[in-house]
Write a protein that holds these residues in place. Sequence first.
Motif, PDB file in Angstrom:
ATOM      1  N   ASP A 118       0.814  -1.218   0.000  1.00  0.00           N
ATOM      2  CA  ASP A 118       0.000   0.000   0.000  1.00  0.00           C
ATOM      3  C   ASP A 118       0.849   1.270   0.000  1.00  0.00           C
ATOM      4  N   LEU A 119       2.166   1.130   0.107  1.00  0.00           N
ATOM      5  CA  LEU A 119       3.057   2.285   0.137  1.00  0.00           C
ATOM      6  C   LEU A 119       3.767   2.518  -1.191  1.00  0.00           C
ATOM      7  N   LEU A 120       3.509   1.657  -2.178  1.00  0.00           N
ATOM      8  CA  LEU A 120       4.283   1.692  -3.417  1.00  0.00           C
ATOM      9  C   LEU A 120       4.108   2.983  -4.213  1.00  0.00           C
ATOM     10  N   ALA A 121       3.045   3.713  -3.952  1.00  0.00           N
ATOM     11  CA  ALA A 121       2.863   4.977  -4.668  1.00  0.00           C
ATOM     12  C   ALA A 121       3.844   6.043  -4.201  1.00  0.00           C
ATOM     13  N   SER A 140     -14.231  -1.033 -17.302  1.00  0.00           N
ATOM     14  CA  SER A 140     -14.592   0.191 -18.012  1.00  0.00           C
ATOM     15  C   SER A 140     -13.548   1.257 -17.709  1.00  0.00           C
ATOM     16  N   VAL A 141     -13.581   2.345 -18.455  1.00  0.00           N
ATOM     17  CA  VAL A 141     -12.643   3.438 -18.221  1.00  0.00           C
ATOM     18  C   VAL A 141     -12.772   3.954 -16.788  1.00  0.00           C
ATOM     19  N   ARG A 142     -13.998   4.132 -16.320  1.00  0.00           N
ATOM     20  CA  ARG A 142     -14.219   4.625 -14.967  1.00  0.00           C
ATOM     21  C   ARG A 142     -13.724   3.624 -13.928  1.00  0.00           C
ATOM     22  N   GLU A 143     -13.959   2.331 -14.173  1.00  0.00           N
ATOM     23  CA  GLU A 143     -13.487   1.307 -13.242  1.00  0.00           C
ATOM     24  C   GLU A 143     -11.968   1.300 -13.149  1.00  0.00           C
ATOM     25  N   ARG A 144     -11.290   1.557 -14.259  1.00  0.00           N
ATOM     26  CA  ARG A 144      -9.829   1.625 -14.234  1.00  0.00           C
ATOM     27  C   ARG A 144      -9.369   2.812 -13.385  1.00  0.00           C
ATOM     28  N   GLU A 145     -10.039   3.947 -13.533  1.00  0.00           N
ATOM     29  CA  GLU A 145      -9.690   5.126 -12.742  1.00  0.00           C
ATOM     30  C   GLU A 145      -9.860   4.837 -11.251  1.00  0.00           C
ATOM     31  N   ARG A 177      -7.115   2.332  -9.927  1.00  0.00           N
ATOM     32  CA  ARG A 177      -5.790   2.910  -9.697  1.00  0.00           C
ATOM     33  C   ARG A 177      -5.761   3.752  -8.423  1.00  0.00           C
ATOM     34  N   LEU A 178      -6.808   4.516  -8.176  1.00  0.00           N
ATOM     35  CA  LEU A 178      -6.833   5.348  -6.978  1.00  0.00           C
ATOM     36  C   LEU A 178      -6.933   4.503  -5.707  1.00  0.00           C
ATOM     37  N   ILE A 179      -7.788   3.492  -5.741  1.00  0.00           N
ATOM     38  CA  ILE A 179      -7.914   2.597  -4.587  1.00  0.00           C
ATOM     39  C   ILE A 179      -6.584   1.890  -4.325  1.00  0.00           C
ATOM     40  N   ALA A 180      -5.929   1.438  -5.394  1.00  0.00           N
ATOM     41  CA  ALA A 180      -4.653   0.734  -5.254  1.00  0.00           C
ATOM     42  C   ALA A 180      -3.568   1.650  -4.700  1.00  0.00           C
ATOM     43  N   ARG A 181      -3.703   2.958  -4.907  1.00  0.00           N
ATOM     44  CA  ARG A 181      -2.728   3.918  -4.382  1.00  0.00           C
ATOM     45  C   ARG A 181      -3.009   4.291  -2.936  1.00  0.00           C
ATOM     46  N   GLY A 182      -4.084   3.743  -2.369  1.00  0.00           N
ATOM     47  CA  GLY A 182      -4.365   3.984  -0.965  1.00  0.00           C
ATOM     48  C   GLY A 182      -5.420   5.041  -0.691  1.00  0.00           C
ATOM     49  N   TYR A 183      -6.093   5.545  -1.736  1.00  0.00           N
ATOM     50  CA  TYR A 183      -7.152   6.537  -1.535  1.00  0.00           C
ATOM     51  C   TYR A 183      -8.335   5.902  -0.802  1.00  0.00           C
ATOM     52  N   SER A 184      -8.973   6.660   0.070  1.00  0.00           N
ATOM     53  CA  SER A 184     -10.216   6.207   0.693  1.00  0.00           C
ATOM     54  C   SER A 184     -11.362   6.362  -0.293  1.00  0.00           C
ATOM     55  N   TRP A 209      -2.164  -6.631  -6.892  1.00  0.00           N
ATOM     56  CA  TRP A 209      -2.407  -6.922  -8.317  1.00  0.00           C
ATOM     57  C   TRP A 209      -1.923  -5.760  -9.173  1.00  0.00           C
ATOM     58  N   ALA A 210      -2.274  -4.536  -8.784  1.00  0.00           N
ATOM     59  CA  ALA A 210      -1.887  -3.359  -9.570  1.00  0.00           C
ATOM     60  C   ALA A 210      -0.377  -3.119  -9.509  1.00  0.00           C
ATOM     61  N   ALA A 211       0.206  -3.306  -8.318  1.00  0.00           N
ATOM     62  CA  ALA A 211       1.655  -3.076  -8.173  1.00  0.00           C
ATOM     63  C   ALA A 211       2.458  -4.075  -8.996  1.00  0.00           C
ATOM     64  N   ALA A 212       2.027  -5.323  -9.005  1.00  0.00           N
ATOM     65  CA  ALA A 212       2.748  -6.363  -9.758  1.00  0.00           C
ATOM     66  C   ALA A 212       2.714  -6.094 -11.253  1.00  0.00           C
ATOM     67  N   ARG A 213       1.716  -5.351 -11.715  1.00  0.00           N
ATOM     68  CA  ARG A 213       1.573  -5.052 -13.139  1.00  0.00           C
ATOM     69  C   ARG A 213       1.989  -3.638 -13.490  1.00  0.00           C
ATOM     70  N   ARG A 214       2.635  -2.954 -12.512  1.00  0.00           N
ATOM     71  CA  ARG A 214       3.161  -1.608 -12.728  1.00  0.00           C
ATOM     72  C   ARG A 214       2.057  -0.636 -13.099  1.00  0.00           C
ATOM     73  N   LEU A 215       0.870  -0.774 -12.498  1.00  0.00           N
ATOM     74  CA  LEU A 215      -0.275   0.068 -12.834  1.00  0.00           C
ATOM     75  C   LEU A 215      -0.506   1.188 -11.829  1.00  0.00           C
ATOM     76  N   LEU A 216       0.341   1.301 -10.820  1.00  0.00           N
ATOM     77  CA  LEU A 216       0.194   2.368  -9.842  1.00  0.00           C
ATOM     78  C   LEU A 216       0.773   3.671 -10.416  1.00  0.00           C
TER      79      LEU A 216
END
Length: 217
Positions: free
Chosen positions: A76-79, A158-163, A166-173, A210-217
Amino acid sequence: MAAESIDVVVVDDHAIFRSGLKADLDARINVVAEAATVESAVAAIRSASPQVVLLDVHLPGGSGGGGAEVIAGCADLLASTRFLALSVSDAAEDVVTVIRAGARGYVTKTISGAEISDAVVRVAGGDAVFSPRLAGFVLDAFGASTTVSVDDELDRLSVREREVMRLIARGYSYKEVARELFISVKTVETHVSAVLRKLQLSSRHELTRWAAARRLL
């Protein structure tokens, strides 16, 4: 005016190596903590919030996962915190394992203190850094087939789901995501549920990994 120094945590199970490394790093690097085991490394990183972690690949403790386990424990700190693997090993398996976990580079202990300092600065700035020939292992492991696999998984969203993902994976509430995307918290919850279902994940923690392993953060 002098550039600000980069806060670094050094993780290695050999105290003599840590001491020598600190002596060799230049004035751009500020070592804020050290650790020798998986557990102490995770604790030190969470406490110090460094910009970069210099991380040995093989460490005692934990469940035997070494450096990759440390990264997973800080997913959760990778961002905000970047990991640079530093090891005597140049084995393809070690390189690929730690990069898959989320490391931004991999250098061997044969390089000089000046080269390690430069690598830390580059990783802090967002670059990926590898010792000569190690980059080939990463290209082989993350070649066309991996790219296709990741693209296929992202195509389910979807585009919105991707957005939102990424934010959830970066630790956003949920509230922060809602504010960032100008949508309601309820809508965020709906999108997160859809993302977890489509990617066959069960929690925010799994989504971050999942996102960090795929470099999506």
